[in-house]
Write an enzyme that holds these catalytic residues in place. Structure first.
Site, short mmCIF file in Angstrom:
data_model
loop_
_atom_site.label_atom_id
_atom_site.label_comp_id
_atom_site.label_asym_id
_atom_site.label_seq_id
_atom_site.Cartn_x
_atom_site.Cartn_y
_atom_site.Cartn_z
N HIS A 101 0.83 -1.22 0.00
CA HIS A 101 0.00 0.00 0.00
C HIS A 101 0.86 1.26 0.00
CE1 HIS A 101 -3.91 -2.08 0.85
NE2 HIS A 101 -3.10 -2.95 1.42
N ASN A 174 -10.32 -2.75 2.43
CA ASN A 174 -10.00 -2.79 1.00
C ASN A 174 -11.27 -2.54 0.19
OD1 ASN A 174 -7.25 -3.33 1.14
ND2 ASN A 174 -7.50 -5.55 0.96
N HIS A 365 -4.03 1.21 11.62
CA HIS A 365 -3.81 -0.05 12.33
C HIS A 365 -5.16 -0.61 12.77
CE1 HIS A 365 -2.59 -3.04 15.04
NE2 HIS A 365 -2.12 -2.33 16.04
FE1 HDE Z 1 -2.60 -4.81 5.36
N1 HDE Z 1 -0.78 -4.08 5.86
N2 HDE Z 1 -2.03 -6.64 5.95
N3 HDE Z 1 -4.37 -5.60 4.74
N4 HDE Z 1 -3.18 -3.02 4.78
C1 HDE Z 1 -0.37 -2.81 5.71
O1 HDE Z 1 0.77 -1.57 7.32
C2 HDE Z 1 -0.96 -6.91 6.72
C3 HDE Z 1 -4.76 -6.90 4.84
C4 HDE Z 1 -4.43 -2.66 4.36
O2 HDE Z 1 -3.32 3.51 4.15
C5 HDE Z 1 0.96 -2.55 6.33
O3 HDE Z 1 1.15 0.62 7.64
C6 HDE Z 1 -0.97 -8.28 7.11
C7 HDE Z 1 -6.17 -7.04 4.67
C8 HDE Z 1 -4.45 -1.28 4.01
O4 HDE Z 1 -1.48 3.35 5.31
C9 HDE Z 1 1.32 -3.89 6.97
C10 HDE Z 1 -2.06 -8.84 6.51
C11 HDE Z 1 -6.62 -5.77 4.45
C12 HDE Z 1 -3.16 -0.81 4.25
C13 HDE Z 1 0.13 -4.73 6.61
C14 HDE Z 1 -2.73 -7.79 5.79
C15 HDE Z 1 -5.49 -4.89 4.49
C16 HDE Z 1 -2.40 -1.91 4.73
C17 HDE Z 1 1.98 -1.95 5.43
C18 HDE Z 1 -2.50 -10.28 6.54
C19 HDE Z 1 -8.05 -5.32 4.17
C20 HDE Z 1 -2.66 0.60 4.03
C21 HDE Z 1 2.13 -0.50 5.84
C22 HDE Z 1 -3.09 -10.66 7.70
C23 HDE Z 1 -8.95 -5.61 5.25
C24 HDE Z 1 -2.86 1.46 5.23
C25 HDE Z 1 1.32 -0.37 7.00
C26 HDE Z 1 -2.53 2.90 4.88
C27 HDE Z 1 -1.06 -1.83 5.11
C28 HDE Z 1 0.01 -5.99 7.04
C29 HDE Z 1 -3.89 -8.03 5.02
C30 HDE Z 1 -5.62 -3.47 4.26
C31 HDE Z 1 2.62 -4.52 6.55
C32 HDE Z 1 0.06 -8.97 7.97
C33 HDE Z 1 -6.99 -8.33 4.75
C34 HDE Z 1 -5.64 -0.48 3.48
O5 HDE Z 1 1.41 -3.77 8.36
#
Ligand code: HDE
Length: 761
Positions: A101, A174, A365
């Site tokens: 992202h 999402n 978060h």
């Molecule tokens: Fe994320 N995801 N994600 N994700 N995600 C990040 O956090 C992660 C997942 C989503 O506008 C990271 O700050 C794991 C689902 C958005 O700044 C990180 C798993 C959904 C954003 C991370 C998922 C998301 C992130 C990278 C599996 C929809 C952007 C930078 C369990 C419900 C937030 C950060 C923004 C960002 C981890 C799966 C949505 C690495 C471990 C499911 C919108 O922490």
């Protein structure tokens, strides 16, 4: 490579946006003045107007252009503190981009509750009808780096940070309601696979490469998500025109501690709309910032996008009866089984002032919650609760919650101390159970209480059997598509798998899809040249409904507004008065009107009564930036348009991309001259009366029209009294105007697609 013309487009748009923003701020100074904006203004905003230039430690400078040297021809001296101060800071200006992202755009706004939901949750934003809560929302792509293009095929992130009086609440969702994997432990693997190939870092922001398809074809739980990402959902027309989903099941908890389960939905009031593939590819090259620009310009112009927050609320008992597990994030709950209740709206009404300080430093978060919101045991959610703050500590630093954009609007008092970039000076004891400060800060008794869920079972690293069906909902999704959407999904699979040279991987995907829909798998196999799939072995489990209307973008449209659509009026000197009539109607409906001509010089009409100043030239704009096209009549105008290939290409491409087109009077000749095979209005002939306005395949034509218009003012911004309802906008309007506005509202003339695919451009 980016087309040179985009430079002109960017600067013009930026200027237009800037001017509009100034005028909007002047007229609507109160807009966006939430508690959060006031806090930022008080604690973080710097106004350089009439300010003296200094070093970072406040010493005034005597020069900006020359470093300290031994003699005018050098060498430079390390003693030059002003040089060192500036250069050393510059050397550290970048911070690590988000690992996923990374590419995002954001805006400020507020949430407004439609009703009092306190019987369901004690969460502050729902305390009473009409309550407003400030928020900051960031949209993103997933796979691309920070500088990648906007209109790539990808999932979009949809993160909302609400600044409530009880603390921040982040909804990190999402634009797709399901996910690739069921357990977060696989997240680094799926992301490694979708990011560029490790040896050469190719391709940027694409899933169309071998490692992604290798991984997902070996991971059957991804099948449902694959159907979504190969659909039009991953090609949003605009960030303003996509849904948001919380994905996981969360909890709502009321003041008595009673908990219900919930799925969160955001529904755009602008409608859900997508690009078509050719359009998305061309937009990537012509304006890689298309989505970012669209959001920024619309907010600057006072055309504030809105989304409604929907809740699917249910009990554990109801969930137990459904043929899927609500803790499995590869599953959705069909709306027919559990209707969505819309409980409030989000309005985005203010652009950030500085991208880095706000959009880049914002940290979301899913574990940032307030009393009234709780978690479930979804193993995908559980892993996220660790990952987000962990990555923020690395990316932004230990004290990232103190950054202005992340700070809550309520008091923050705790015993955390120190850490890099500490900005708070706290007097007194730094531990609980203190007597020297009378135990302060103290527990209020109204703090967050975790839902006391009873858990039992053996500690095992295994997957629940209830997570075992990977195909039934993929099939439900595919079966719910219109024929048009099914063909898009098929084409997307063929395109992506064509970039995967290994026939073993291609075959595995074909066989995987065979469990979803055999004709789909067979069609893809034929187009790829792999073996046709054998008879399916999987027997789908009925999901409570055979099809679900709202899964299809086309079936779930309300078609009720053209607010915020950008309509190009292509003209040359000598255009007729139909321009004035249409322009007034478009502005009243909240659309943006763009005048496009051969040069930037004001263009006179046929009567010589008025001129229009072009917003763009044909050369420095492209069809992909507009939603619809109008070609007025006027002999001289039409002859000049016919001899300008850059104008004709815009119309032909607009036709190919299924956009609404309207041509009147002599302007109709352009439709026929570029070979668009659609029924058109006929002029009165010998003994025959003229036909009234004709609409066919999203092309509106009319003859003998345009006398009723009067000259209207500037095209930037929404007209006073603008309505977002299509019904009101078309009432009392000439037939051709009403038909054109209705065609624009549909966004795409899907019935034109078979014909449009044959247009060569
Ligand atoms: Fe994320 N995801 N994600 N994700 N995600 C990040 O956090 C992660 C997942 C989503 O506008 C990271 O700050 C794991 C689902 C958005 O700044 C990180 C798993 C959904 C954003 C991370 C998922 C998301 C992130 C990278 C599996 C929809 C952007 C930078 C369990 C419900 C937030 C950060 C923004 C960002 C981890 C799966 C949505 C690495 C471990 C499911 C919108 O922490």
């Amino acid at each position: 490579m980016a087309d040179n013309s985009t430079k002109g487009v960017s600067s013009m748009l930026a200027n237009a946006a800037g001017q509009a923003a100034d005028s909007v701020r002047g007229a609507l100074g109160h807009i966006g003045q939430t508690e959060k904006i006031k806090q930022l203004a008080h604690s973080a905003h710097i106004d350089n107007t009439a300010a003296v230039l200094t070093t970072s430690f406040g010493t005034q400078l005597s020069t900006t252009d020359d470093s300290l040297k031994a003699g005018p021809r050098g060498p430079s001296l390390i003693e030059d503190f002003a040089f060192r101060d500036q250069m050393a800071h510059f050397d550290r200006e970048r911070i690590p981009e988000r690992v996923v992202h990374a590419r995002g755009s954001a805006a400020h706004g507020y949430f407004e509750a439609y009703e009092d939901l306190s019987s369901l949750t004690r969460a502050a934003p729902f305390a009473h009808k009409g309550k407003q809560t400030p928020l900051f929302t960031r949209f993103s792509t997933v796979a691309g780096f920070k500088g990648s293009a906007d209109t790539v095929r990808d999932v979009r992130g949809f993160s909302v940070k609400m600044y409530t009086e009880e603390g921040n609440w982040d909804m990190v969702g999402n634009n797709i309601p399901v996910f690739f994997i069921q357990d977060s432990i696989l997240f680094p693997q799926v992301i490694h696979a979708v990011k560029p190939e490790p040896e050469n870092e190719i391709p940027q922001a694409q899933s169309a490469h071998p490692s992604f398809w290798d991984f997902v074809s070996n991971t059957p739980e991804s099948t449902h998500m694959l159907m979504w990402i190969m659909s039009d959902r991953t090609l949003p027309r605009s960030l303003r025109m996509m849904n948001g989903f919380g994905v996981h099941t969360f909890r709502l908890i009321n003041a008595e501690g009673v908990s219900k389960l919930v799925k969160f939905h955001w529904r755009p009031k602008q409608g859900t709309h997508s690009l078509i593939w050719d359009e998305a590819l061309k937009t990537n090259g012509r304006d890689p910032d298309a989505h970012r620009r669209d959001l920024y310009v619309n907010i600057a112009n006072g055309n504030y996008p809105e989304w409604e927050l929907g809740l699917q609320v249910f009990t554990e008992e109801e969930a137990a009866k459904w043929p899927f597990d609500v803790l499995d994030s590869t599953k959705l709950i069909p709306e027919e089984l559990c209707p969505v209740r819309y409980v409030g709206k989000m309005v985005l009404n203010r652009n950030p002032d500085e991208f880095f300080a706000e959009t880049e430093q914002s940290a979301f978060h899913p574990g940032v919650v307030i009393p009234g919101i709780g978690f479930t045991n979804d193993p995908l959610l559980q892993g996220r609760l660790f990952s987000y703050s962990d990555t923020q500590f690395y990316r932004l630093g230990t004290n990232y919650q103190q950054l202005p954009i992340n700070q809550p609007v309520c008091p923050v008092r705790h015993h955390q101390r120190g850490g890099a970039m500490q900005t708070r000076i706290v007097k007194g004891p730094n531990y609980v159970h203190n007597t020297t400060n009378k135990g302060c800060p103290f527990l209020s008794g109204k703090g967050y209480v975790h839902h006391p869920e009873i858990v039992e079972g053996a500690k095992t690293a295994t997957r629940s059997a209830s997570f075992g069906d990977h195909y039934s909902q993929a099939k439900l999704f595919y079966d719910s598509m219109t024929e048009t959407e099914k063909l898009h999904i098929q084409a997307a699979f063929v395109f992506e798998l064509s970039k995967v040279a290994d026939p073993v991987i291609q075959q595995r995907v074909v066989d995987q899809l065979n469990n979803v829909d055999q004709p789909l798998a067979s069609a893809i196999a034929a187009r790829l040249g792999t073996n046709p799939p054998a008879a399916p072995t999987f027997k789908p489990v009925f999901q409570g409904v055979a099809t679900s209307a709202n899964l299809s973008i086309i079936n779930s449209q309300a078609y009720d507004s053209i607010a915020g659509r950008d309509v190009a009026i292509l003209l040359m000197p000598g255009y007729d008065s139909s321009v004035h009539e249409l322009r007034g109607a478009l502005k009243a409906a909240g659309a943006t009107v763009s005048i496009v001509s051969a040069t930037p010089a004001p263009v006179p009409d046929a009567a010589g009564a008025s001129t229009l100043k072009p917003d763009y030239t044909f050369f420095a704009s492209s069809s992909t930036q507009f939603d619809a096209f109008f070609i007025p009549g006027g002999r001289k105008n039409v002859d000049a348009l016919l001899s300008d290939a850059t104008a004709l290409v815009q119309i032909a491409e607009g036709f190919k991309h299924l956009k609404a087109i309207c041509a009147v009077n002599e302007g109709i000749e352009i439709i026929t001259r570029i070979g668009l095979q659609v029924p058109i209005a006929q002029a009165a002939g010998a003994g025959a009366a003229a036909t009234s306005a004709v609409e066919a395949f999203g092309v509106v034509t009319a003859v003998g029209v345009g006398a009723g218009g009067s000259v209207v003012g500037t095209a930037v911004g929404m007209a006073a009294g603008a309505t977002t309802s299509l019904k009101a906008a078309t009432e009392g309007k000439a037939g051709w105007v009403a038909k054109f506005l209705t065609a624009i509202a549909k966004h795409k003339a899907w019935d034109r697609e078979p014909m449009a695919m044959k247009v060569v451009c």
